[in-house]
Design a protein around this motif. Structure first.
Motif, PDB file in Angstrom:
ATOM      1  N   PHE A  80       0.753  -1.368  -0.004  1.00  0.00           N
ATOM      2  CA  PHE A  80       0.048  -0.127  -0.104  1.00  0.00           C
ATOM      3  C   PHE A  80       0.861   1.253   0.063  1.00  0.00           C
ATOM      4  O   PHE A  80       0.536   2.162  -0.472  1.00  0.00           O
ATOM      5  N   ASP A  81       2.051   1.179   0.471  1.00  0.00           N
ATOM      6  CA  ASP A  81       3.103   2.387   0.362  1.00  0.00           C
ATOM      7  C   ASP A  81       3.202   2.719  -1.115  1.00  0.00           C
ATOM      8  O   ASP A  81       2.866   3.761  -1.523  1.00  0.00           O
ATOM      9  N   PRO A  82       3.676   1.794  -1.908  1.00  0.00           N
ATOM     10  CA  PRO A  82       3.788   2.276  -3.236  1.00  0.00           C
ATOM     11  C   PRO A  82       2.400   2.628  -4.040  1.00  0.00           C
ATOM     12  O   PRO A  82       2.409   3.335  -4.835  1.00  0.00           O
ATOM     13  N   VAL A  83       1.298   2.012  -3.556  1.00  0.00           N
ATOM     14  CA  VAL A  83       0.012   2.331  -4.161  1.00  0.00           C
ATOM     15  C   VAL A  83      -0.213   3.827  -3.924  1.00  0.00           C
ATOM     16  O   VAL A  83      -0.634   4.851  -4.764  1.00  0.00           O
ATOM     17  N   SER A 167     -12.219   0.133 -11.249  1.00  0.00           N
ATOM     18  CA  SER A 167     -11.529  -0.795 -10.479  1.00  0.00           C
ATOM     19  C   SER A 167      -9.924  -0.960 -11.295  1.00  0.00           C
ATOM     20  O   SER A 167     -10.074  -1.040 -12.388  1.00  0.00           O
ATOM     21  N   VAL A 168      -9.299  -0.964 -10.495  1.00  0.00           N
ATOM     22  CA  VAL A 168      -7.881  -1.357 -10.836  1.00  0.00           C
ATOM     23  C   VAL A 168      -7.278  -2.355 -10.039  1.00  0.00           C
ATOM     24  O   VAL A 168      -7.218  -2.223  -8.798  1.00  0.00           O
ATOM     25  N   MET A 299      11.171 -19.651  -6.507  1.00  0.00           N
ATOM     26  CA  MET A 299      11.498 -19.586  -7.880  1.00  0.00           C
ATOM     27  C   MET A 299      10.924 -18.611  -8.725  1.00  0.00           C
ATOM     28  O   MET A 299      11.619 -18.089  -9.624  1.00  0.00           O
ATOM     29  N   ALA A 300       9.848 -17.932  -8.168  1.00  0.00           N
ATOM     30  CA  ALA A 300       9.357 -16.770  -8.667  1.00  0.00           C
ATOM     31  C   ALA A 300       8.368 -16.107  -7.820  1.00  0.00           C
ATOM     32  O   ALA A 300       7.609 -16.699  -6.968  1.00  0.00           O
ATOM     33  N   THR A 301       8.169 -14.592  -8.144  1.00  0.00           N
ATOM     34  CA  THR A 301       7.243 -14.217  -7.398  1.00  0.00           C
ATOM     35  C   THR A 301       6.261 -13.315  -8.308  1.00  0.00           C
ATOM     36  O   THR A 301       7.085 -12.993  -9.385  1.00  0.00           O
ATOM     37  N   LEU A 302       5.113 -13.365  -8.121  1.00  0.00           N
ATOM     38  CA  LEU A 302       4.203 -12.391  -9.049  1.00  0.00           C
ATOM     39  C   LEU A 302       3.979 -10.896  -8.636  1.00  0.00           C
ATOM     40  O   LEU A 302       3.276 -10.829  -7.436  1.00  0.00           O
ATOM     41  N   TYR A 303       4.707 -10.054  -9.271  1.00  0.00           N
ATOM     42  CA  TYR A 303       4.642  -8.730  -8.686  1.00  0.00           C
ATOM     43  C   TYR A 303       3.257  -7.893  -9.027  1.00  0.00           C
ATOM     44  O   TYR A 303       3.163  -7.966 -10.338  1.00  0.00           O
ATOM     45  N   GLN A 304       2.506  -7.395  -8.212  1.00  0.00           N
ATOM     46  CA  GLN A 304       1.192  -6.859  -8.545  1.00  0.00           C
ATOM     47  C   GLN A 304       1.175  -5.214  -9.183  1.00  0.00           C
ATOM     48  O   GLN A 304       0.076  -4.728  -9.244  1.00  0.00           O
ATOM     49  N   ARG A 305       2.541  -4.857  -9.100  1.00  0.00           N
ATOM     50  CA  ARG A 305       2.817  -3.454  -9.608  1.00  0.00           C
ATOM     51  C   ARG A 305       1.727  -2.322  -8.993  1.00  0.00           C
ATOM     52  O   ARG A 305       1.110  -1.594  -9.190  1.00  0.00           O
ATOM     53  N   PRO A 306       2.240  -2.532  -7.578  1.00  0.00           N
ATOM     54  CA  PRO A 306       1.357  -1.456  -6.696  1.00  0.00           C
ATOM     55  C   PRO A 306       1.326  -0.067  -6.856  1.00  0.00           C
ATOM     56  O   PRO A 306       0.242   0.526  -6.856  1.00  0.00           O
ATOM     57  N   TYR A 307       2.746   0.369  -7.421  1.00  0.00           N
ATOM     58  CA  TYR A 307       2.809   2.027  -7.646  1.00  0.00           C
ATOM     59  C   TYR A 307       1.804   2.024  -8.997  1.00  0.00           C
ATOM     60  O   TYR A 307       1.320   3.145  -8.876  1.00  0.00           O
ATOM     61  N   THR A 308       1.996   1.332 -10.015  1.00  0.00           N
ATOM     62  CA  THR A 308       1.203   1.482 -11.144  1.00  0.00           C
ATOM     63  C   THR A 308      -0.322   1.295 -10.890  1.00  0.00           C
ATOM     64  O   THR A 308      -1.190   2.168 -11.433  1.00  0.00           O
ATOM     65  N   GLN A 309      -0.621   0.619  -9.877  1.00  0.00           N
ATOM     66  CA  GLN A 309      -2.167   0.697  -9.679  1.00  0.00           C
ATOM     67  C   GLN A 309      -2.536   1.895  -9.159  1.00  0.00           C
ATOM     68  O   GLN A 309      -3.488   2.296  -9.487  1.00  0.00           O
ATOM     69  N   GLY A 310      -1.944   2.259  -8.206  1.00  0.00           N
ATOM     70  CA  GLY A 310      -2.298   3.718  -7.437  1.00  0.00           C
ATOM     71  C   GLY A 310      -2.258   4.738  -8.664  1.00  0.00           C
ATOM     72  O   GLY A 310      -3.304   5.469  -8.685  1.00  0.00           O
ATOM     73  N   LYS A 311      -1.435   4.508  -9.478  1.00  0.00           N
ATOM     74  CA  LYS A 311      -1.264   5.666 -10.610  1.00  0.00           C
ATOM     75  C   LYS A 311      -2.523   5.783 -11.504  1.00  0.00           C
ATOM     76  O   LYS A 311      -3.021   6.598 -11.724  1.00  0.00           O
TER      77      LYS A 311
END
Lengths: 366, 366
Positions: A80-83, A167-168, A299-311
DNA sequence: TTGAAAGCGCTACCAA
DNA sequence: TTGGTAGCGCTTTCAA
């Protein structure tokens, strides 16, 4: 060679047609008080000289004011900080609109959320960006505020079947599907896999599970899926569930941790010396996860791009409030798949949330 | 709760301090002609009442005009069309600046590129967005135009050691690294792998190879890398090279096709009935590739996000020309890793390039 | 149906 | 060192 976005202006048209700029304005905007004939003449001339309205002047004249609030939990700050940062960035980039932006926080989903909304209702914001949690609680809140004239913008999840403005979120179904495909890559033999979820009454979490299960069925029928575990974002519970699961008789060889609440599970596995032996796909990116990816434990993580979501949430909300867009868009970002090899592109941003989408680096010397 | 971006204005400050708005303006902008004392008073008051300049008014007054050109090849349209679309979108979103945007095209890198630049020189653009090809040819062109006062913005690759204004591209080194990691996932046994490249004198292509080789060495030492093949974007050549390679004695089990010129190679493999038997990672996304990913013939493709590249390139150029940013940024986008499971999120955009970054969908019914 | 003019918040110039 | 003011391109109101 093409497309010349010329300058010109409203009075250019007026002069060419020997009418007043007022008339031109009325014609261009389809306002009342222009004869059909002059209107067409104006429109044609506008087309001909390639009229483009000066948005700055328009904005200046209209001078609209908007009050926006973001109501988000304090918990899971790596998300939520990046959001919030994304929302801030988008707000700062706003031109031609005086935006007052206020942040409200509550401890976590289910704790203080309703109160925060109550307080917001009194303030009569033009728009609110928020995380929709449990449908059974939020749907009526959303409806109340919408009726109140506030544009309700979901971020991080969705609340369909309400009158939310839009919604985003990261595409949850696809996130689940990717996780399944990745596990299948590393588990070519007949194996068992399990999903750790948060709360299946939250839209986002249910979708991830659906995507995961559906993809297994189609692309990896040799993998057997155990019943999903709901930890309700409680670290303790996730830890206990993980211990129980991994000590049990059908211990899975692959795990999909579909919420941010993954550390307790990883801790449990570490204690059982199973890290590195079990294939794991996680969700989001935060400090503690970095070494685990670097050393191949995850092996991997799925990054939900919080900054972009907020933007994007803020931008979409603005577009709506400006009246450019009367639809109720459901925007689904493609999650980034982060492996060890592309981790550096993302891990630096955890400290510096300034840029997210673009990474600015010096090229490694060759 | 925090951050209230208030309205107020320049004359608000003037009135509070009993000075003229001219004085306030000078103080705020650090212009000459204000006593140190009044200056501090103004600055303090501005801070106190939370002054935020009205960007619309500012833009209106300043009323700057900019002429921009994009000089890009016609060839590889699946990449450059979205780049152009991104540039257009960013140009359309510009507020407070009259931008004239012109597109110049030339057949392909090496064919007509120099001529196109020559013509552009005469037009004296404020900024040019272009694809830097072979260093030995482009570096002097860039220098000439830069001296001429044109801000030169690279897209798709970079031209370091020139005075280009900046660059936007997918992170080539990381692209190569991801490809290596993906192949290693599917090839746990001792195997041989090969890279198809375009032209190792193009920065972008060399970087991909470096990232690939470096990652193999560290993360997958059991994979042996054959010498890179340069096809110089010639379909014929790529096809011949592929046939020769796959018929040769040390046939690789994994391939990284690091340029858009991948179809000839895939065609050669198909004819040898090797599709599906050899692990392949490709670059970019286009119509013909979609079924190959869907049916598992290509395990993944690294999507370089052309639309976003164009958009960011234009935005960065504008920021520079507005004087907000005097640096020479090298922006490297994180490539998207596209598998079968997340392909739908991207394949729809090939037809509809309107949105790229965000995907708008109805949720699949659960 | 049309024209004329005020004024949005800011910058820049000229006068004091 | 300051104050006053014209005017950027547009919308909107009032008058014709």
């Amino acid at each position: 060679m093409s497309d010349t976005k010329g300058s010109s202006g409203i009075k250019e048209i007026a002069r060419a047609l020997n009418v007043s700029i007022g008339t031109v304005d009325r014609a261009l905007h389809g306002r009342a008080g222009v004869s059909e004939k002059t209107k067409t003449r104006v429109l044609q001339m506008a087309e001909r000289i390639g009229y483009k309205p000066n948005l700055a002047a328009q904005a200046l004249k209209l001078n609209r004011k908007l009050s926006i609030a973001a109501i988000l939990p304090k918990h899971i700050s790596h998300f939520f900080d990046p959001v919030r940062a994304g929302i801030c960035a988008a707000a700062a980039a706003t031109v031609g609109m005086q935006v007052s932006l206020e942040f409200h926080e509550y401890p976590r989903l289910g704790v203080g959320d309703v109160d925060a909304f109550k307080r917001a209702t009194e303030r009569h914001y033009d728009g609110i960006i928020f995380l929709p949690g449990d449908t059974r609680k939020f749907d009526s809140l959303i409806r109340t505020l919408s009726r109140n004239g506030t544009a309700m913008m979901c971020v991080g999840s969705d609340a369909p079947n309400t009158d939310r403005m839009g919604s985003v979120a990261a595409h949850a179904y696809v996130s689940g599907a990717i996780a399944a495909e990745l596990l299948a890559m590393k588990l070519p033999q007949r194996s068992t896999v399990a999903v750790f979820s948060g709360d299946l009454f939250t839209m986002d979490h249910a979708e991830k599970l659906r995507g995961f299960a559906a993809t297994l069925a189609v692309q990896a029928p040799h993998l057997m899926l155990l019943p999903a575990l709901e930890s309700h974002e409680q670290p303790k519970q996730a830890y206990q569930q993980a211990l129980a699961l991994m000590k049990g008789k059908d211990r899975p060889q692959g795990l999909y941790l579909s919420t941010a609440n993954s550390m307790p599970v990883l801790k449990a596995l570490d204690e059982l010396s199973l890290l590195g032996k079990v294939q794991i796909v996680t969700t989001d990116l935060f400090q503690e996860l970095i070494p685990l990816i670097e050393f191949g434990k995850v092996m991997a993580t799925l990054y939900q791009r919080p900054y972009t979501q907020g933007k994007v949430a803020f931008e979409t909300l603005m577009r709506h409030l400006r009246g450019d867009d009367k639809s109720h868009p459901s925007i689904r970002l493609a999650p980034h798949v982060i492996f060890r090899s592309n981790l550096p592109l993302f891990s630096s941003q955890i400290i510096d949330t300034d840029e997210e989408e673009e990474v600015e680096t010096k090229m490694p010397k060759g």
